[in-house]
Scaffold this active site. Structure first.
Site: not given
Ligand code: GLU
Length: 475
Positions: A251-255
Site C-alpha cells: 500500500s501507500k505506506r510502503h511508498g
C-alpha cells in the site's frame, strides 16, 4: 463453443478512481502476456460506472502508465476515444437485467431502504447473517406499490453450490444458500458493478478473466449471472496479492504505490515489467527475462498460489541490469530532467552529447536514472564547483602544488584522451616517487568536487582540456 477453443481474449479492467497501482500493473502485464503468448487479443475496459469516483485525470494516468510500460491494448476505437468505457454501456446493462426479468431469472424488488434496514436490524438481533431475504422473489407484479422505483435482483439459486475452477486457485466452491439475491440494476436504472462486469466480459467475448484475488469472492455471483443468461463462463485466473516487504498488503505506506512513482524515481519500464513478471510467476530460476522470452514462456500454469513480497532491493538490481543494457542517448534523455532540476536550468545540446558520452562510465554504477543524474551533475557546473567536505580536505597545499604541475603537463598533451591523461599522471607520480593516488585523488576532487566519481581520467577527457584546466586551476 467452449471458452477453451475460442481465440484468447483477455482484458484489463481498471476503475479510474486514482493512480495506476503497481499491483494493477502486474495484472495488466499478465493479461497482456497471456494474450500475446496465445496470439490472442488484450482489451482495455475502463470501469467508470461509479460516476462520483471516476475522473478523467485518472483515466489519463492509467492510459499513460500502460503506454509507458508498453502494455498496449487491441481495442482502441470507441467514438473517438481509445478505450472502452463501461459507463457508455449502461443501457445495454439495463437491457440485460430486464431480459433476465422477462426470462424469470431476475425480479423487481420494491423494498424501501427503511424496510431493508429494519430487516437487517432484525437479522442482527437474532444473530443471523445479514442478507436480503428474498421478500419480492415470488410476489406478483400486481403487488407493486405505486410511486416506488424498484431495483432488479437476480433470482439466485437457493440450493446446491456454485463452483469456480480457477486457473490459479483451483476449485473453489460456495454453498448457494450463502449468497442472497443481489441487485443487478439499481432503482435509478444504473447497473451494479457485479452485473456490468459480466455483461461487458460477455459482450467483449473475453475468454480469460485474469485479475487480483480480491475479486475471487465476486466470481461466484458473477458465475450465477452467466448461468442465468445461458452464457459461456470464461476461465478465471485470480492472482495472489502483492505484499510489502513487511508482509502487509502492498500500500501507500510502503511508498511508491503508483506506476508513475517508479517512472519519477528513474526506473525503466522494461525493468518494472521484468520485476512484476516475477511476482507470483516463475520460469525455473530465471530472473532476467526479456519481453520476447516472457511472451514465449508465459502461461497460467506458471502462476503460484502464494502472495509475493515486493523487494525494493531486487527491483533495484533488475533496474541496474536494464540500465547497463540501455542505449546511452536514451539514458541521457531520461537523466536530463533530473539534472536540469538539480542545476535549475536545462542542458544544452552539447551538454546532452557530453552526458551520452559519459554514460559508459555512469551506467555500470547506477541502480536508477536518479543515481545517474546524481553522479553526473558535477559535469555541468560551469561556475564554481561545489566541493564536499572530504574533497575539500584532500586539497591540501601539497595536493594543490601537484595539481599545478599537472595542469602544466596537461596543457601540453597532444591528445587529450583518458589514456593520455592517465599516462601523464603516471609519469609524474613516478618522477616524484609518489603513488598514482596522490595525483589522481586531488585531480578527482578538483574535477568532480567529490572523492567518489566515475573513473577520473575518463572524466577529464569528457570534460575536455579547457574545462579540466579551468577546474584544476580554480581548485
Ligand atoms: N474494476 C476492477 C478493479 O479495478 C476490476 C474488475 C475485474 O477485473 O473484474 O479492481
Amino acid at each position: 463453443m467452449s471458452s477453451a477453443s475460442k481465440p484468447v481474449v483477455t482484458r484489463f479492467a481498471p476503475s479510474p478512481t486514482g493512480f495506476l497501482h503497481i499491483g494493477s500493473a502486474r495484472t495488466a502485464l499478465f493479461c497482456w502476456l497471456f494474450a500475446k503468448h496465445h496470439g490472442g487479443k488484450n482489451l482495455l475496459r475502463i470501469e467508470d460506472t461509479d460516476r462520483a469516483r471516476s475522473t478523467p485525470e485518472s483515466i489519463d494516468t492509467i492510459l499513460d502508465g500502460l503506454t509507458w510500460l508498453g502494455l498496449d491494448w487491441d481495442n482502441k476505437d470507441y467514438n473517438g476515444r481509445s478505450y472502452y468505457s463501461q459507463y457508455e454501456q449502461r443501457d445495454r446493462h439495463a437491457d440485460v437485467a430486464r431480459q433476465m426479468v422477462a426470462n424469470g431469472k431476475a425480479y423487481y424488488c420494491y423494498a424501501t431502504p427503511e424496510e431493508l434496514d429494519a430487516m437487517r436490524a432484525e437479522q442482527k438481533e437474532k444473530g443471523l447473517p445479514q442478507r436480503y431475504d428474498g421478500r419480492w422473489r415470488a410476489r406478483p407484479a400486481s403487488d407493486a406499490p405505486a410511486g416506488i422505483k424498484p431495483v432488479i435482483r437476480l433470482k439466485a439459486p437457493q440450493d446446491g453450490e456454485t463452483t469456480v475452477h480457477d486457473a490459479v486457485m483451483g476449485r473453489v466452491t460456495v454453498q448457494n444458500s450463502q449468497l442472497d439475491d443481489m441487485i443487478l440494476l439499481r432503482s435509478d436504472g444504473t447497473p451494479t458493478y457485479m452485473h456490468a462486469v459480466v455483461v461487458d466480459d460477455h459482450d467483449m467475448e473475453v475468454t480469460h478473466v485474469i485479475r487480483g484475488d480480491d475479486h475471487l469472492t465476486n466470481t461466484f455471483r458473477q458465475v450465477q449471472i452467466y448461468k442465468a443468461m445461458g452464457w459461456d463462463v470464461p476461465t478465471f485466473a485470480h492472482l495472489p496479492m502483492i505484499l510489502g516487504p513487511d508482509g502487509a498488503k502492498l500500500s501507500k505506506r510502503h511508498g511508491a504505490p503508483a506506476v508513475g512513482d517508479y517512472r519519477d524515481r528513474g526506473y525503466l519500464p522494461e525493468a518494472i515489467c521484468n520485476y512484476l513478471l516475477r511476482l507470483c510467476w516463475s520460469h525455473g530460476d530465471d530472473e532476467i527475462i526479456s519481453r520476447e522470452q516472457a511472451v514465449e514462456w508465459f502461461d497460467l500454469d506458471g502462476i503460484g498460489k502464494s502472495p509475493a513480497r515486493f523487494d525494493f532491493a531486487k527491483l533495484g538490481s533488475v533496474n541496474a541490469h536494464y540500465i547497463k543494457q540501455a542505449d546511452d542517448a536514451r539514458l541521457a534523455k531520461l537523466a536530463e530532467p533530473f539534472i536540469a532540476r538539480a542545476l535549475g536550468r536545462p542542458l544544452t545540446m552539447a551538454q546532452m552529447d557530453l552526458l551520452a558520452r559519459a554514460m559508459t562510465d555512469l551506467k555500470p554504477r547506477a541502480q536508477t536514472i536518479a543515481d545517474i543524474a546524481d553522479m553526473a551533475v558535477f559535469y555541468f557546473h560551469d561556475g564554481a564547483l561545489p566541493m564536499d567536505d572530504k574533497a575539500q580536505k584532500l586539497l591540501t597545499p601539497d595536493a594543490k602544488a601537484i595539481l599545478a604541475d599537472m595542469a602544466a603537463r596537461m596543457e601540453k598533451l597532444d591528445d587529450f584522451t583518458a589514456h593520455a591523461v592517465e599516462e601523464a599522471c603516471r609519469a609524474y607520480a613516478e618522477e616524484k616517487g609518489i603513488k598514482l593516488g596522490a595525483v589522481a585523488q586531488p585531480l578527482r576532487a578538483a574535477l568532480s568536487g567529490s572523492t567518489v566519481s566515475p573513473p577520473i581520467f575518463g572524466v577529464a577527457a569528457i570534460l575536455g582540456r579547457d574545462e579540466t584546466l579551468r577546474r584544476v586551476k580554480s581548485a
